[in-house]
Design a protein around this motif. Sequence first.
Motif, PDB file in Angstrom:
ATOM      1  N   MET A  96      39.167  14.611 105.591  1.00 19.52           N
ATOM      2  CA  MET A  96      39.508  14.428 106.976  1.00 19.52           C
ATOM      3  C   MET A  96      38.966  13.082 107.447  1.00 19.52           C
ATOM      4  O   MET A  96      37.859  12.692 107.108  1.00 19.52           O
ATOM      5  N   ILE A  97      39.764  12.419 108.236  1.00 24.71           N
ATOM      6  CA  ILE A  97      39.388  11.109 108.763  1.00 24.71           C
ATOM      7  C   ILE A  97      39.504  11.162 110.284  1.00 24.71           C
ATOM      8  O   ILE A  97      40.453  11.727 110.827  1.00 24.71           O
ATOM      9  N   PHE A  98      38.520  10.579 110.974  1.00 24.07           N
ATOM     10  CA  PHE A  98      38.623  10.448 112.420  1.00 24.07           C
ATOM     11  C   PHE A  98      38.320   9.007 112.807  1.00 24.07           C
ATOM     12  O   PHE A  98      37.577   8.308 112.138  1.00 24.07           O
ATOM     13  N   THR A  99      38.959   8.575 113.891  1.00 15.03           N
ATOM     14  CA  THR A  99      38.862   7.193 114.354  1.00 15.03           C
ATOM     15  C   THR A  99      38.270   7.148 115.750  1.00 15.03           C
ATOM     16  O   THR A  99      38.670   7.910 116.631  1.00 15.03           O
ATOM     17  N   VAL A 100      37.308   6.243 115.939  1.00 16.27           N
ATOM     18  CA  VAL A 100      36.711   5.966 117.245  1.00 16.27           C
ATOM     19  C   VAL A 100      36.577   4.453 117.342  1.00 16.27           C
ATOM     20  O   VAL A 100      36.096   3.810 116.411  1.00 16.27           O
ATOM     21  N   ASN A 101      37.024   3.872 118.437  1.00 18.79           N
ATOM     22  CA  ASN A 101      36.921   2.420 118.648  1.00 18.79           C
ATOM     23  C   ASN A 101      37.470   1.613 117.467  1.00 18.79           C
ATOM     24  O   ASN A 101      36.848   0.682 116.987  1.00 18.79           O
ATOM     25  N   SER A 102      38.629   2.002 116.983  1.00 16.69           N
ATOM     26  CA  SER A 102      39.355   1.303 115.909  1.00 16.69           C
ATOM     27  C   SER A 102      38.654   1.326 114.552  1.00 16.69           C
ATOM     28  O   SER A 102      39.026   0.583 113.657  1.00 16.69           O
ATOM     29  N   LYS A 103      37.630   2.163 114.395  1.00 21.62           N
ATOM     30  CA  LYS A 103      36.966   2.308 113.100  1.00 21.62           C
ATOM     31  C   LYS A 103      36.985   3.773 112.715  1.00 21.62           C
ATOM     32  O   LYS A 103      36.996   4.652 113.573  1.00 21.62           O
ATOM     33  N   THR A 104      36.989   4.030 111.399  1.00 24.93           N
ATOM     34  CA  THR A 104      37.009   5.406 110.919  1.00 24.93           C
ATOM     35  C   THR A 104      35.667   5.781 110.300  1.00 24.93           C
ATOM     36  O   THR A 104      34.844   4.904 109.995  1.00 24.93           O
ATOM     37  N   ASN A 105      35.488   7.065 110.097  1.00 25.41           N
ATOM     38  CA  ASN A 105      34.273   7.548 109.447  1.00 25.41           C
ATOM     39  C   ASN A 105      34.137   6.980 108.028  1.00 25.41           C
ATOM     40  O   ASN A 105      33.029   6.795 107.535  1.00 25.41           O
ATOM     41  N   LYS A 106      35.262   6.652 107.387  1.00 26.64           N
ATOM     42  CA  LYS A 106      35.214   6.074 106.035  1.00 26.64           C
ATOM     43  C   LYS A 106      34.551   4.704 106.036  1.00 26.64           C
ATOM     44  O   LYS A 106      33.942   4.309 105.049  1.00 26.64           O
TER      45      LYS A 106
END
Length: 126
Positions: free
Chosen positions: A1-11
């Motif tokens: 699963m990937i989530f994005t905040v402020n144009s960056k992802t957890n990866k």
Amino acid sequence: MIFTVNSKTNKDFNFKVKSSNHLLRPRKKLEFISIPGRTGDLILDEGARENFNLIIEGYIDGRNSSLRELCDNLDNWLNSTTGYQTIAFDDGIVLKAVLVSEIDINEVVKNFGELTLEFSAYREVK
């Protein structure tokens, strides 16, 4: 699963999600008023939903950097703006949320740890 905040992802922070409750549907905001002589309460529906505690648990890999550095980077990523931020998950769920937990990495083995992030979140009513 990937989530994005402020144009960056957890990866981008070597954070692998183990579990998340982002599919939860929070309760409706209802007010119940007891009226003498009436069976059943009067219900006022506000047409909105309550915030819920979004919990994202996962593992963080600091083999290519230090956990301290990753912790600082996570803090800058998730606490860089004031107020609610948009969190978009790769399954199409989009929430407004603000981080309410501390960033506390539990080191399992050298430079590899567990991390739980807690947000106060809501889904915009459409």
